[in-house]
Design an enzyme around this catalytic site. Structure first.
Site, PDB file in Angstrom:
ATOM      1  N   ASP A  75     -72.799  69.841  -7.390  1.00  0.00           N
ATOM      2  CA  ASP A  75     -73.297  68.553  -7.857  1.00  0.00           C
ATOM      3  C   ASP A  75     -72.291  67.940  -8.818  1.00  0.00           C
ATOM      4  O   ASP A  75     -71.083  68.028  -8.605  1.00  0.00           O
ATOM      5  CB  ASP A  75     -74.671  68.744  -8.513  1.00  0.00           C
ATOM      6  N   HIS A 112     -76.751  63.607 -13.079  1.00  0.00           N
ATOM      7  CA  HIS A 112     -77.477  64.056 -11.895  1.00  0.00           C
ATOM      8  C   HIS A 112     -77.628  65.578 -11.868  1.00  0.00           C
ATOM      9  O   HIS A 112     -78.734  66.113 -11.715  1.00  0.00           O
ATOM     10  CB  HIS A 112     -76.723  63.566 -10.656  1.00  0.00           C
ATOM     11  N   SER A 300     -83.180  64.233  -3.934  1.00  0.00           N
ATOM     12  CA  SER A 300     -82.445  65.196  -4.749  1.00  0.00           C
ATOM     13  C   SER A 300     -83.411  66.068  -5.536  1.00  0.00           C
ATOM     14  O   SER A 300     -83.284  67.304  -5.576  1.00  0.00           O
ATOM     15  CB  SER A 300     -81.528  64.478  -5.744  1.00  0.00           C
TER      16      SER A 300
END
Length: 497
Positions: A75, A112, A300
């Site tokens: 990620d 994120h 996600s």
């Protein structure tokens, strides 16, 4: 995962601190006899709520918390905020364009990866109340995305290869799950796609690959179209912890009759850890929940829930193959109205007994075009030169040569990927409660003809609370975003990822 489609329909409401405390109380004493609204906003779910929806609270009460299972998170990196510093997080190589920036190596400047890490395996030190899905699993972060999410498909391929090569570095916590909340609108079949080949090689190595379906509201993104991996769609819990009223989230990719998500999990307005000063935090302040938490929506988040669930299942049944993990989760799930895919139910999964389980599909070649795998997602140098063609960030790359090396697990040799120096060669002294892989200074020329040493990298540093800019001029990476990034507008008061 991010996507451009149907963003306005995925508005996220702000959660108050009082609502979050209410969710924490529910985690401390889960009730199975009844289901209640988890906050008066009826929109934002704390992790205690999410865990109750998928019956992770029941699994934890039985002693299944992911212990002994390693989970790789490819990620945008993970920052050492409370909840990720209790000793169960390790940082693998930084393969991102920020790996050359002092102070940003391995750190999440986007927000994120930190949010997903909290969902998967977050836990407070000293017995605090914050818990992710698998708080006793070992999380391995491999950073590929930069501050605006910029990442090339070849960086993701290299990261998957690295995880496969190093899956047994920690014998007590071998990597058995890989979370990839990334996708592209590739213009070629998953059968010829190099990215698809990368994740399938991980599958063949015994790793359950969990991929977000995408937020397009339509087709599933690559590599989620590969049938050998666990592709996850997002549900909207409708403000309660009763899975009976859950619906498909409006933004979630639903696929087609030929390829739909394998399972579903809560993905709308999920409260996890905040990354202060990151791109998401600065641009979407209305998504903050107090000083510590942040609200995000997307497949996600749903994929992160399923990755944690897979680790919990593998703690009880450590010899399950990736196909059997998929069958357990899919066969024991709770029906979601309007979807062919069930929502994960760990209580049933831990009790299930497989009699027959199989998975079929056309063998992947991985010899297709790297450029076609990029789709519309291109990384661009500050002078406007995009990264295109059959190459990675360092030079020409033959997909057929790479495919053979990846399948044989020889694409990485020390710190070199496909013969080019990229990262360090071993683990360094842990810091900030996290173990770290060593880095390396890049040399040679970029795709624009400039040398890496000539680029004026941003002189940013992490001071424990925020990212602070100094006078350095940053290369303006643009064009590519994490999985076709589509951030919600400020008026929507939230963040879609």
């Amino acid at each position: 995962m991010t996507g451009r489609g149907r963003l306005a329909a995925a508005g996220v409401a702000v959660v108050t601190a009082a609502a979050l405390l209410q969710a924490g109380a529910a985690q401390a004493a889960p009730r199975r006899a009844s289901f209640t609204d988890y906050s008066y906003t009826a929109t934002a779910a704390g992790l205690a709520d999410v865990r109750r929806i998928v019956r992770d609270d029941v699994a934890a009460a039985a002693g299944y918390t992911g212990k002994g299972v390693g989970i790789a998170l490819i990620d945008t990196g993970v920052v050492p905020v409370p909840g990720l510093t209790s000793g169960n997080v390790a940082n693998g190589p930084d393969l991102s364009l920020e790996s050359q920036v002092p102070g940003l190596t391995r750190r999440d400047s986007y927000g994120h990866g930190t949010h997903l890490a909290g969902i998967i395996a977050g836990r407070d030190a000293g017995g605090g109340g914050f818990r992710g899905m698998a708080p006793d699993a070992k999380l391995l972060s491999v950073k590929v995305g930069a501050a605006n999410g910029a990442v090339d498909v070849t960086q993701v391929m290299a990261a998957v290869d690295w995880v496969v090569a190093h899956r047994n570095d920690d014998p007590a916590n071998p990597i058995k799950v890989l979370n990839l909340s990334y996708g592209t609108d590739s213009t070629q079949s998953w059968v010829t796609s190099p990215l698809s080949e990368a994740v399938e090689n991980a599958y063949r190595a015994g790793i359950s690959v969990v991929v977000a379906a995408g937020n397009t509201g339509g087709n599933i993104l690559l590599p989620g179209s590969n049938p050998y991996i666990i592709t996850v769609g997002a549900t909207d819990p409708q403000g309660t912890t009763n899975p009976a009223d859950d619906r498909i989230a409006s933004f979630s990719s639903t696929g087609t009759w030929g390829r739909a998500p394998d399972v579903m999990a809560p993905g709308r307005s999920i409260v996890s850890l905040r990354d202060p000063g990151s791109y998401a935090d600065v641009n979407y302040p209305s998504a903050r929940v107090g000083d510590r938490f942040f609200t995000g929506s997307g497949t996600s988040q749903a994929a992160a829930v399923v990755s944690g669930a897979a680790a919990v299942l593998l703690q009880k049944y450590p010899h399950l193959s990736p196909t059997q993990v998929m069958c357990h989760l899919r066969g024991s799930g709770t029906r979601v109205a309007g979807s062919y895919a069930p929502q994960v139910n760990l209580e049933r999964a831990l009790q299930s007994r497989l009699t027959r389980c199989g998975q079929g599909g056309t063998p992947v070649t991985g010899t297709g075009s790297i450029q076609r795998d990029r789709g519309t997602s291109l990384v661009t140098m500050g002078d406007g030169v995009p990264l295109t063609g059959e190459r990675d960030i360092f030079g020409p790359l033959s997909s057929s040569v790479w495919a053979r090396a990846s399948a044989a697990h020889t694409s990485w040799r020390g710190g070199d990927w496909m013969g080019r120096p990229w990262t360090g060669t071993g683990w360094t002294t842990p810091s900030d409660g996290q173990a770290n892989w060593s880095g390396k200074t890049w040399s040679g020329k970029t795709w624009s003809g400039k040398t890496w040493s000539d680029i004026a990298w941003a002189a940013q540093s992490w001071n424990g609370k925020t990212w602070s800019n100094s006078d350095g001029a940053a290369p303006m990476w643009s064009g590519a975003s994490w999985s076709l990034a589509g951030w919600l507008s400020a008026g929507d008061k939230g963040w879609l990822s």
